[in-house]
Write an enzyme that holds these catalytic residues in place. Sequence first.
Site, short mmCIF file in Angstrom:
data_model
loop_
_atom_site.label_atom_id
_atom_site.label_comp_id
_atom_site.label_asym_id
_atom_site.label_seq_id
_atom_site.Cartn_x
_atom_site.Cartn_y
_atom_site.Cartn_z
N ASP A 114 4.51 44.34 29.96
CA ASP A 114 3.27 45.12 29.96
C ASP A 114 2.48 44.88 28.68
O ASP A 114 1.38 45.40 28.51
CB ASP A 114 3.54 46.62 30.21
CG ASP A 114 4.48 47.23 29.19
OD1 ASP A 114 4.95 46.51 28.28
OD2 ASP A 114 4.75 48.44 29.30
N SER A 115 3.03 44.03 27.78
CA SER A 115 2.26 43.56 26.63
C SER A 115 1.06 42.75 27.10
O SER A 115 0.16 42.45 26.30
CB SER A 115 3.15 42.71 25.69
OG SER A 115 3.84 41.72 26.42
N ASP B 20 7.89 44.29 33.92
CA ASP B 20 7.85 45.66 33.40
C ASP B 20 7.24 46.61 34.41
O ASP B 20 6.17 46.32 34.97
CB ASP B 20 6.98 45.72 32.13
CG ASP B 20 7.78 45.49 30.87
OD1 ASP B 20 9.00 45.74 30.87
OD2 ASP B 20 7.17 45.05 29.87
N LYS C 86 12.01 45.98 34.62
CA LYS C 86 12.45 46.55 33.34
C LYS C 86 11.76 47.90 33.15
O LYS C 86 10.57 48.03 33.44
CB LYS C 86 12.12 45.60 32.18
CG LYS C 86 12.44 46.18 30.81
CD LYS C 86 12.48 45.10 29.72
CE LYS C 86 11.15 44.69 29.17
NZ LYS C 86 10.38 45.76 28.52
N GLU D 72 11.51 51.38 30.34
CA GLU D 72 11.78 51.86 28.99
C GLU D 72 12.44 53.23 29.03
O GLU D 72 11.98 54.11 29.77
CB GLU D 72 10.47 51.95 28.19
CG GLU D 72 9.82 50.58 27.97
CD GLU D 72 8.55 50.65 27.11
OE1 GLU D 72 8.21 51.75 26.61
OE2 GLU D 72 7.91 49.60 26.96
N GLU E 217 14.54 46.74 20.89
CA GLU E 217 13.34 46.38 20.13
C GLU E 217 13.31 47.09 18.78
O GLU E 217 13.43 48.32 18.71
CB GLU E 217 12.09 46.72 20.96
CG GLU E 217 10.80 46.35 20.23
CD GLU E 217 9.57 46.29 21.11
OE1 GLU E 217 9.70 46.42 22.35
OE2 GLU E 217 8.47 46.10 20.56
O1 KIV Z 1 6.04 43.92 27.18
C1 KIV Z 1 6.71 43.16 26.46
O2 KIV Z 1 6.30 42.06 26.07
C2 KIV Z 1 8.06 43.60 26.08
C3 KIV Z 1 8.78 42.81 25.05
C4 KIV Z 1 8.21 43.09 23.72
C5 KIV Z 1 10.23 43.03 25.09
O3 KIV Z 1 8.54 44.58 26.59
#
Ligand code: KIV
Length: 272
Positions: free
Chosen positions: A52-53, A91, A121, A123, A190
């Site tokens: 989600d980055s 994510d 994934k 969190e 992280e």
């Molecule tokens: O969204 C992302 O890029 C991440 C990584 C920083 C692990 O969750």
Amino acid sequence: MSVAKKEYKRVTVKSLVEMKKNGEKISMLTAYDYSMAKIVDAAKVDVILVGDSASNVMAGHETTLPITLDQMIYHASSVIRAIDRALVVVDLPFGSYQSDPKEALRSAIRIMKESGAHAVKLEGGAEIKESVKRILAAGIPVMGHLGLTPQSIYKFGTYTVRAKEEEEAEKLMEDAKLLEKLGCFGLVLEKIPAQLTKNVSESLTIPTIGIGGGKHADGQVLVVHDLLGMTHEFNPRFLRRYMNLYEEMGNAISNYVSDVKSQDFPNDEEQY
Ligand code: KIV
């Protein structure tokens, strides 16, 4: 040069657990689009994370919170069309799983069905236990994410190292064991102290993947735009840049502008 201990034609969640067992470190990188994913996959990165980055890197938002489930599915399906080998993890974005386990399952199913991804994934630890259980019960592989969890940035207030204090470190260790017990196949850690990464990694049979978690994690993940130096304002200590693409791309584009202005481009060979 590759230092892989075993060749994997196709990386699966089982391959990752096997790599940990064999002492082979796992490589993971983000990708959000077809062209980048093609390059990352051909370079034999084991896991591609459609993170989600993308909210920051692709859309220019300050945090990961604004990206939507539909946008994550768009990015994930572009990546899936590019890959032959890597395991693709996506994510679940903020707001798509926190309210209740049924909603979490619906979101995970949409990602798997509409993008063709291989895993999701999420969190968090104990607080998302029921959602993790429900998604796993539907046969969808889940990766955990502990430590600095960017979807909670407004709770933390800053992006500094997490779990430096005993209490937070103990909770992180408990959450890691819980996620393993529930059936997660791996865990992103992280921005936590290297010693805590070591302790967690040695306490689990599933692999840990670190970002700013030091050398003892079972694998490493970076945002591909950071590794390539396309982003240049973000300079955390944990980041190793392998290129300065920001400068190289900028120079190439300036040269193109000059060539167009000076009528050097296109020349006689570059036309029909
Ligand atoms: O969204 C992302 O890029 C991440 C990584 C920083 C692990 O969750």
